[in-house]
Design a protein around this motif. Structure first.
Motif, PDB file in Angstrom:
ATOM      1  N   VAL A   1       0.844  -1.201   0.000  1.00  0.00           N
ATOM      2  CA  VAL A   1       0.000   0.000   0.000  1.00  0.00           C
ATOM      3  C   VAL A   1       0.877   1.248   0.000  1.00  0.00           C
ATOM      4  N   LEU A   2       1.921   1.227   0.801  1.00  0.00           N
ATOM      5  CA  LEU A   2       2.835   2.365   0.875  1.00  0.00           C
ATOM      6  C   LEU A   2       3.411   2.707  -0.499  1.00  0.00           C
ATOM      7  N   ALA A   3       3.691   1.683  -1.303  1.00  0.00           N
ATOM      8  CA  ALA A   3       4.282   1.905  -2.626  1.00  0.00           C
ATOM      9  C   ALA A   3       3.355   2.674  -3.559  1.00  0.00           C
ATOM     10  N   LEU A   4       2.057   2.700  -3.267  1.00  0.00           N
ATOM     11  CA  LEU A   4       1.110   3.436  -4.107  1.00  0.00           C
ATOM     12  C   LEU A   4       1.340   4.945  -4.052  1.00  0.00           C
TER      13      LEU A   4
ATOM     14  N   GLU B   1       5.889  12.737  -0.445  1.00  0.00           N
ATOM     15  CA  GLU B   1       6.323  12.807   0.952  1.00  0.00           C
ATOM     16  C   GLU B   1       5.148  12.548   1.886  1.00  0.00           C
ATOM     17  N   LEU B   2       5.202  11.403   2.584  1.00  0.00           N
ATOM     18  CA  LEU B   2       4.124  11.049   3.496  1.00  0.00           C
ATOM     19  C   LEU B   2       4.110  12.007   4.684  1.00  0.00           C
ATOM     20  N   VAL B   3       2.932  12.496   5.037  1.00  0.00           N
ATOM     21  CA  VAL B   3       2.828  13.390   6.196  1.00  0.00           C
ATOM     22  C   VAL B   3       2.557  12.551   7.447  1.00  0.00           C
ATOM     23  N   GLU B   4       2.906  13.091   8.587  1.00  0.00           N
ATOM     24  CA  GLU B   4       2.701  12.384   9.850  1.00  0.00           C
ATOM     25  C   GLU B   4       1.209  12.156  10.101  1.00  0.00           C
ATOM     26  N   PRO B   5       0.843  10.989  10.636  1.00  0.00           N
ATOM     27  CA  PRO B   5       1.693   9.934  11.211  1.00  0.00           C
ATOM     28  C   PRO B   5       2.058   8.818  10.237  1.00  0.00           C
TER      29      PRO B   5
END
Length: 271
Positions: free
Chosen positions: A225-228, A233-237
């Motif tokens: 899922v993260l690879a999608l 840049e992923l924001v927190e959390p």
């Protein structure tokens, strides 16, 4: 067989639709007996399925407000579903009436009701298209009329990408959407996972397969899922159970702990 004025002629009401089943789980009224039957089977396997649907819907509202706080004033909601409470345009335009929203769905019932809902709203529209065909969405005249692709856009794909099997290559599809967004845009995704409860979800997947629905569920682990999100840049959390993504109160969290983790949710920004 049910016959109602709001049913488009092209709809086969003998086959369940996941959009209409989700509508039922959220307490909506635009669904058929076959959708309610599938929902009942799902709830026997996963009794708190309604809670999972509610948690995902609450995530939507938080994400839209977050994006507005980051300067986003236009939204592309792919797989928007049948209108219910707290739709994207209602949340966004409640924060800033200048916000513009394009909804996209392939379900004729969802599109028909969105058209009715938006008839008097010149800052929101709906496109009848399939997420697997990005050009039909990105190049549609209605999309281009409302969205400025030189300014940040909030792209939402909530509870959508798990309907694509691996052979459809959702990662490549998402790269096309990410490439179309200007810098400063934000991408929000929710996706079903079996990382925290494998057996019930496997049973739900089997129920959907046997229902003859054209939509078939493919759960994925965290890294897939993260690879999608690609190089956004992923924001927190980060990518977490969607109930754990910046909750604002008890209404954002399920009383059934496992339902807080059955759907991953995250938001990322394009540098």
């Amino acid at each position: 067989m049910e016959q109602r004025e709001w049913i488009p002629r092209s709809v086969d009401i003998s086959v369940p639709s996941m959009a209409r089943t989700y509508d039922f789980l959220l307490g909506g009224a635009h669904n058929f007996a076959v959708d309610r039957e599938l929902a009942a089977h799902v709830q026997r396997v996963m009794p708190d399925a309604r809670s999972a649907a509610r948690v995902n819907r609450a995530f939507l509202g938080r994400v839209v407000r977050f994006m507005i706080g980051r300067g986003v004033r236009q939204f592309l909601d792919i797989g928007s579903g049948i209108p219910t409470v707290a739709n994207v345009h209602e949340v966004a335009q409640g924060e800033d009436p200048r916000c513009r929203v394009v909804y996209v769905d392939k379900d004729p019932v969802a599109v028909a009701h969105s058209e009715l809902m938006l008839a008097d709203n010149d800052r929101a529209t709906v496109v009848h298209a399939d997420m697997r065909d990005p050009e039909s969405i990105l190049d549609d005249p209605r999309t281009r009329a409302l969205l400025d692709f030189d300014q940040p856009i909030g792209l939402l794909l909530l509870m959508m990408l798990h309907w694509l099997p691996d052979e459809a290559d959702p990662w490549r599809l998402m790269a096309r959407y990410r490439d179309a967004l200007p810098p400063g845009s934000h991408l929000a995704i929710t996706h079903v996972t079996a990382d925290h409860q494998e057996r019930p979800l496997a049973e739900v997947t089997d129920l959907i397969k046997r229902s003859r629905s054209v939509d078939q569920l493919t759960e994925r682990p965290h890294d897939r899922v993260l690879a999608l999100f690609g190089d956004f840049e992923l924001v927190e959390p980060g990518l977490v159970g969607c109930a754990q993504w910046r909750p604002t109160g008890p209404g954002d969290i399920s009383d059934a702990p496992e339902m807080n983790m059955v759907i991953y949710g995250g938001v990322a920004r394009k540098p």
